[in-house]
Write an enzyme that holds these catalytic residues in place. Structure first.
Site, PDB file in Angstrom:
ATOM      1  N   CYS A  99       0.847  -1.671   3.718  1.00 36.13           N
ATOM      2  CA  CYS A  99       1.149  -3.055   3.350  1.00 36.13           C
ATOM      3  C   CYS A  99       2.601  -3.409   3.709  1.00 36.13           C
ATOM      4  CB  CYS A  99       0.843  -3.295   1.865  1.00 36.13           C
ATOM      5  SG  CYS A  99       0.714  -5.063   1.448  1.00 36.13           S
ATOM      6  N   HIS A 189      -4.685  -1.673   1.540  1.00 33.59           N
ATOM      7  CA  HIS A 189      -4.307  -0.641   0.575  1.00 33.59           C
ATOM      8  C   HIS A 189      -5.399   0.421   0.458  1.00 33.59           C
ATOM      9  CE1 HIS A 189      -0.581  -2.268  -1.200  1.00 33.59           C
ATOM     10  NE2 HIS A 189      -1.103  -3.449  -0.933  1.00 33.59           N
ATOM     11  N   GLU A 191      -5.110   3.214  -0.806  1.00 32.15           N
ATOM     12  CA  GLU A 191      -4.891   3.962  -2.045  1.00 32.15           C
ATOM     13  C   GLU A 191      -5.379   3.223  -3.284  1.00 32.15           C
ATOM     14  OE1 GLU A 191      -1.248   1.274  -2.028  1.00 32.15           O
ATOM     15  OE2 GLU A 191      -2.758   2.029  -0.622  1.00 32.15           O
TER      16      GLU A 191
END
Length: 252
Positions: A99, A189, A191
């Protein structure tokens, strides 16, 4: 001792929710990327905490996290981060940007970042993967399309010279890029879980960053779409470390 060592360049403040449930964003990245025998260090670069020059050689790679700060801004820590990233580039260190990390990497290497002309991207989006992945990823046989959580209103508008787009979506033309085989940026993202996304949406509403209608649509998409979290995990680990052992990562 003797295992690989990685550094997480934390560019955001942890929310109380993420600190309590996941051990902060460092804990979130550890869950996705860390394997047995490795050392992982965190540097709160947004607070001015950076690795020293004579420590950089100790690391096999670095991960740059998301942030609420603009990657095209002029905060002192942003400029210090740009300096660090250029050092890592010269040292040929594996560097993965997520990001804001994706955007600041592009800026450091000569690209351009700005507000997206189409506004916020919050929720889940499908990324089309290019066959021109870095060497460590080309043999993974991942699907050509992967879903990922998005939460951004800035984007990379122009790639650095010699960089290559390796992922795009129907909203953002540069969802992923590579620079050689040692630098990779991901706008989404990998994660994030749906749980983290929903909590971030609530925070954005509280701060008047987004309207309720945008939040409602994002929530609906997040709860309907299946995330390809395992595939992103494979991709990110393989990029950083040049390998992927499914049994090792699953703890078998």
């Amino acid at each position: 001792m003797g295992g690989k060592r990685f550094g997480v360049l934390l560019c955001a403040e942890d929310s109380e929710y993420v600190k309590k449930k996941y051990g902060g964003y460092f804990g979130v990245f550890m869950r996705m990327l860390a394997e047995e025998g490795e050392t992982w260090d965190m540097y709160k670069v947004a607070s001015g905490e950076f690795p020293k020059d004579d420590e950089l050689g100790l690391y096999d790679g670095f991960v740059i996290t998301g942030s609420c700060t603009d990657a095209y801004g002029n905060d002192k820590w942003v400029h210090d981060l740009l300096t660090l990233l250029n050092k890592l580039y010269i040292m040929n260190k594996k560097t993965l940007g997520i990001c804001f990390g994706h955007q600041i990497l592009a800026r450091a290497l000569g690209g351009k970042v700005s507000r997206s002309p189409t506004g916020w991207d919050i929720g889940v989006r499908t990324i089309t993967m290019s066959p021109s992945l870095p060497v460590a990823l080309s043999s993974l046989q991942l699907p050509s399309k992967l879903s990922i959580i998005q939460c951004h209103r800035d984007e990379v508008q122009e790639l650095p010279p010699k960089a290559e787009v390796i992922g795009w979506s129907d909203k953002t033309g540069i969802e992923m890029f590579r620079y050689g085989n040692h630098i990779m940026g991901i706008q989404g993202h990998p994660e994030y879980s749906t749980d983290i996304l929903l909590q971030i949406i609530d925070r954005l509403i509280q701060r008047d960053f987004i309207m309720e209608a945008i939040a409602l649509e994002a929530r609906e998409k997040a709860e309907l779409w299946k995330l390809d979290m395992e595939a992103w995990k494979i991709l990110c680990i393989s990029f950083l470390k040049g390998h992927y052992d499914r049994n090792e990562i699953n703890g078998k």
